[in-house]
Design an enzyme around this catalytic site. Structure first.
Site, PDB file in Angstrom:
ATOM      1  N   GLY A 135       0.672  -1.279  -0.072  1.00  0.00           N
ATOM      2  CA  GLY A 135       0.164   0.011  -0.020  1.00  0.00           C
ATOM      3  C   GLY A 135       0.711   1.251  -0.082  1.00  0.00           C
ATOM      4  O   GLY A 135       0.165   2.194  -0.273  1.00  0.00           O
ATOM      5  N   ILE A 156       3.182   4.625   0.730  1.00  0.00           N
ATOM      6  CA  ILE A 156       3.234   5.694   1.781  1.00  0.00           C
ATOM      7  C   ILE A 156       1.771   6.287   1.665  1.00  0.00           C
ATOM      8  O   ILE A 156       1.368   6.592   2.610  1.00  0.00           O
ATOM      9  CB  ILE A 156       4.165   6.969   0.925  1.00  0.00           C
ATOM     10  CG1 ILE A 156       5.490   6.438   1.373  1.00  0.00           C
ATOM     11  CG2 ILE A 156       3.889   8.075   1.825  1.00  0.00           C
ATOM     12  CD1 ILE A 156       6.010   6.335   2.854  1.00  0.00           C
ATOM     13  N   GLY A 162       5.362  25.467   3.780  1.00  0.00           N
ATOM     14  CA  GLY A 162       4.824  24.949   2.742  1.00  0.00           C
ATOM     15  C   GLY A 162       3.514  24.708   2.793  1.00  0.00           C
ATOM     16  O   GLY A 162       2.910  24.419   3.823  1.00  0.00           O
ATOM     17  N   SER A 163       2.910  25.492   1.666  1.00  0.00           N
ATOM     18  CA  SER A 163       1.565  25.388   1.648  1.00  0.00           C
ATOM     19  C   SER A 163       0.788  24.424   0.379  1.00  0.00           C
ATOM     20  O   SER A 163      -0.272  24.971   0.201  1.00  0.00           O
ATOM     21  CB  SER A 163       0.900  26.776   1.345  1.00  0.00           C
ATOM     22  OG  SER A 163       1.276  27.122   0.273  1.00  0.00           O
ATOM     23  N   VAL A 203       7.913  16.627  -2.133  1.00  0.00           N
ATOM     24  CA  VAL A 203       8.687  15.306  -1.861  1.00  0.00           C
ATOM     25  C   VAL A 203       9.454  15.292  -3.238  1.00  0.00           C
ATOM     26  O   VAL A 203       9.582  15.823  -4.076  1.00  0.00           O
ATOM     27  CB  VAL A 203       7.392  14.185  -1.981  1.00  0.00           C
ATOM     28  CG1 VAL A 203       6.668  14.334  -0.956  1.00  0.00           C
ATOM     29  CG2 VAL A 203       6.902  14.348  -3.508  1.00  0.00           C
ATOM     30  N   HIS A 221     -31.767  17.944  -7.566  1.00  0.00           N
ATOM     31  CA  HIS A 221     -32.056  18.940  -6.582  1.00  0.00           C
ATOM     32  C   HIS A 221     -32.712  18.275  -5.380  1.00  0.00           C
ATOM     33  O   HIS A 221     -33.414  17.693  -5.411  1.00  0.00           O
ATOM     34  CB  HIS A 221     -33.141  20.006  -7.192  1.00  0.00           C
ATOM     35  CG  HIS A 221     -33.552  21.064  -6.335  1.00  0.00           C
ATOM     36  ND1 HIS A 221     -32.743  22.225  -5.785  1.00  0.00           N
ATOM     37  CD2 HIS A 221     -34.548  21.033  -5.464  1.00  0.00           C
ATOM     38  CE1 HIS A 221     -33.443  23.011  -5.155  1.00  0.00           C
ATOM     39  NE2 HIS A 221     -34.593  22.532  -4.700  1.00  0.00           N
TER      40      HIS A 221
END
Length: 480
Positions: free
Chosen positions: A39, A41, A195-196, A287, A459
Site C-alpha cells: 500500500g 506511503i 510549505g502550503s 517530495v 435538486h
C-alpha cells in the site's frame, strides 16, 4: 522457472500494486517487490491515514459548533490524541491487509526486500533495511525472500519521500515530516507549517481544528500554488478567519531549537525579518522521487530533476525498464500512479491505450474548506493562448449548501470561447473533492458547454452549483 516472471513491479504502493494486479489480469506472470508496507506511503503514511485524522477533526468541529445546528451537547468536549491516532493507524492497517488479499487473489507474488536492477531483465533483492519508524517490518505470510529474479519487463514504482531543505532537517522530535505529524504523542499548542501545498495545508487545517495556534509560511506569493489564484485566495481568507496565520512570499531562514520549542526566523521578499516561537515545526516543502540504489546510473536510465524520464506509456530510454507514479514525475498523486501503471501494462500487452494526459488529472486538498480542481487555471488557459469564458457560482446561492451550514465557497469553470471546450474546473467549499469527478468525466468525454447546460442535475444537491457555473460562463445562470 520459479524465479522468472513476465513482469516484476518494484514498489508495492498504490501505483505498484494496482499495476501488478492489472498485469496479472492481462495474463502476465507477475511479482511485486516491497520492502516495508503493502500500500506504500499513500495507504500507510499519506492519503488514507491523513483523511482519517481529518475526519476526526471534522467531527470535533461539528461537535464544538453544535449550537449552530440547533443542538445542545452536554458535557465537555476534548481531544483524546492517542485515540485519534489509534483510529487513523487502524484504518491503514485494515487497508494494508486488504492489499495483501487482493494480490493473493490475483496470484501476484510478493517478494520482500529492496530491489536493484542488475541488468535489463534481472533484479537482485536484498533483505529490507529498517523502516521509516526504525525497525524492519516482518514479511507478509507467503512472501518470497531476497534473491535474484528475472523478468522480461521491470516496472519501477518506488514512489517518493519528503524533501529536506538545509536548515529544516527533520529530527522527529521538534521538526516533523508527515510521518511524525500523523502520530503526535500529544497535540502541540502551537505549530509552524513550512510549505502550503496539499500536505502542508491539510496538516495546518487538522491541527488548527484541534486547537493549535498554526502559522503557515510559503515561499511563493500564493498558498496552494498549483490552484487557480481566485480559488486559493478564497481558501486563504477562510483559513485566516479560522485563525491560521499565513505568510506568503516568505521563507524560514533559520531554526533555533530549545528543549521543547523552536524559534523560527522568517524573512519576506522585501527583506523584513521576524521570529516566532512554536512547539513544533512541520516541513512540508514537497517530495522527491526514490531513484537511488536502483542501479539506474549504471544502466543509463535517463533521469531529470530527481525523476525518471518516461514516454506517455511508462517506457524509459532503456528497453524492458519502465517507471510509473511519483518516481516518474509530477503530479505526484496516487490516482495518477494507478492510472499510469494500468496504461503501462496495457501498452506492454499491445492494447495501444491512450497515453496519460496530465491535464485531466484532478487534484484534491482535504482541508476545511476542501479544494479540488482539474485542467487549466484561468491564468494558464490565457497563457496557452485561449480566449476564455469563465463561469462562477457561489455556495451561498445553493440551497443544499445553506442547509448544510456551509455557505462559503465557489465553483469556477473555464471554457474556450471559440469551441465551448471545458478547459478547467476549480472549486473551494464543502465536499468539492467528491464533486470534481463530474467535471473530470466531462473533460474526458470532450463535453462542450451545450451538453453540460442541457444535462439535468438533481435538486437539492451541491452538484447544482456545477451546472450554474457552466451557465454563468454563458450568461445563463439562474440563481445569482
Amino acid at each position: 522457472m520459479a524465479d522468472t516472471y513476465d513482469i516484476i513491479v518494484i514498489g508495492g504502493g498504490p501505483g505498484g500494486y494496482v499495476t501488478a494486479i492489472r498485469a496479472a489480469q492481462l495474463g502476465f506472470r507477475t511479482a511485486v517487490v516491497e520492502r516495508e508496507h503493502l500500500g506504500g506511503i499513500c495507504l500507510n503514511w499519506g492519503c488514507i491515514p491523513t483523511k482519517a485524522l481529518l475526519r476526526s477533526a471534522e467531527i470535533y468541529h461539528y461537535a464544538t459548533h453544535a449550537k449552530d445546528y440547533g443542538l445542545v451537547l452536554n458535557g465537555t468536549m476534548s481531544v483524546d490524541t492517542a485515540a485519534v491516532v489509534k483510529r487513523s493507524r487502524g484504518v491503514s492497517a485494515q487497508l494494508n491487509t486488504g492489499v495483501g488479499f487482493l494480490l493473493k487473489k490475483n496470484k501476484v507474488d510478493v517478494i520482500w526486500g529492496e530491489a536493484a536492477i542488475a541488468k535489463p531483465g534481472e533484479i537482485v533483492v536484498k533483505p529490507p533495511a529498517k523502516s521509516v519508524q526504525g525497525a524492519p517490518i516482518p514479511a507478509p505470510k507467503g512472501a518470497k525472500e531476497a534473491g535474484t529474479y528475472q523478468a522480461k519487463h521491470i516496472i519501477i514504482a518506488t514512489g517518493a519521500r519528503p524533501r529536506v531543505l538545509p536548515g529544516l532537517e527533520p529530527d522527529k522530535k521538534l521538526v516533523w515530516t508527515y510521518f511524525e505529524a500523523m502520530m503526535p504523542e500529544k497535540m502541540p499548542k502551537s505549530l509552524l507549517v513550512v510549505g502550503s501545498g496539499a500536505i502542508g495545508i491539510e496538516f495546518a487545517s487538522f491541527y488548527r481544528t484541534m486547537g493549535a495556534e498554526v502559522t503557515v509560511v510559503e515561499v511563493l506569493p500564493q498558498i496552494l500554488p498549483v490552484e487557480d489564484a481566485e480559488i486559493a485566495d478564497i481558501a486563504r481568507k477562510r483559513f485566516e478567519k479560522q485563525g491560521i496565520k499565513i505568510f506568503t512570499g516568505a521563507k524560514v531562514t533559520k531554526l533555533d531549537k530549545a528543549a521543547d520549542s523552536v524559534t523560527a526566523h522568517i524573512e519576506d521578499g522585501k527583506g523584513a525579518r521576524q521570529t516566532i516561537t512554536v512547539e513544533r515545526v512541520i516541513s512540508a516543502v514537497g517530495v522527491v522521487g526514490n531513484i537511488e540504489n536502483l542501479g539506474l546510473e549504471k544502466l543509463g536510465v535517463k533521469t531529470d530533476r530527481g525523476c525518471i524520464v518516461i514516454d506517455g506509456v511508462g517506457r524509459t530510454n532503456v528497453p524492458g525498464i519502465y517507471a510509473i507514479g511519483d518516481v516518474a514525475g509530477p503530479p505526484m498523486l496516487a490516482h495518477k500512479a494507478e492510472h499510469e501503471g494500468v496504461v503501462c501494462v496495457e501498452a506492454i500487452k499491445g492494447h495501444h491505450p491512450h497515453p496519460m494526459d496530465k491535464t485531466m488529472i484532478p487534484g484534491c486538498t482535504y482541508c476545511h474548506p476542501q479544494v479540488a480542481s482539474v485542467g487549466l487555471t484561468e491564468a494558464k488557459a490565457k497563457e496557452a493562448g485561449y480566449d476564455v469564458r469563465v463561469g462562477r457560482f457561489p455556495f451561498v446561492g445553493n440551497g443544499k449548501a445553506i442547509a448544510l451550514g456551509e455557505p462559503d465557497g465557489l465553483v469556477k469553470t473555464v471554457f474556450d470561447k471559440k469551441t465551448g471546450k471545458l478547459l478547467g474546473a476549480h472549486m473551494v467549499g464543502a465536499e468539492v473533492t467528491e464533486l470534481i469527478q463530474g467535471f473530470v468525466i466531462a473533460m474526458n468525454l470532450e463535453t462542450t458547454e451545450e451538453e453540460l447546460i442541457h444535462a439535468v442535475f438533481p435538486h437539492p444537491t451541491l452538484s447544482e452549483m456545477m451546472h450554474e457555473s457552466v451557465m454563468d460562463a454563458y450568461g445563463r445562470a439562474i440563481h445569482i
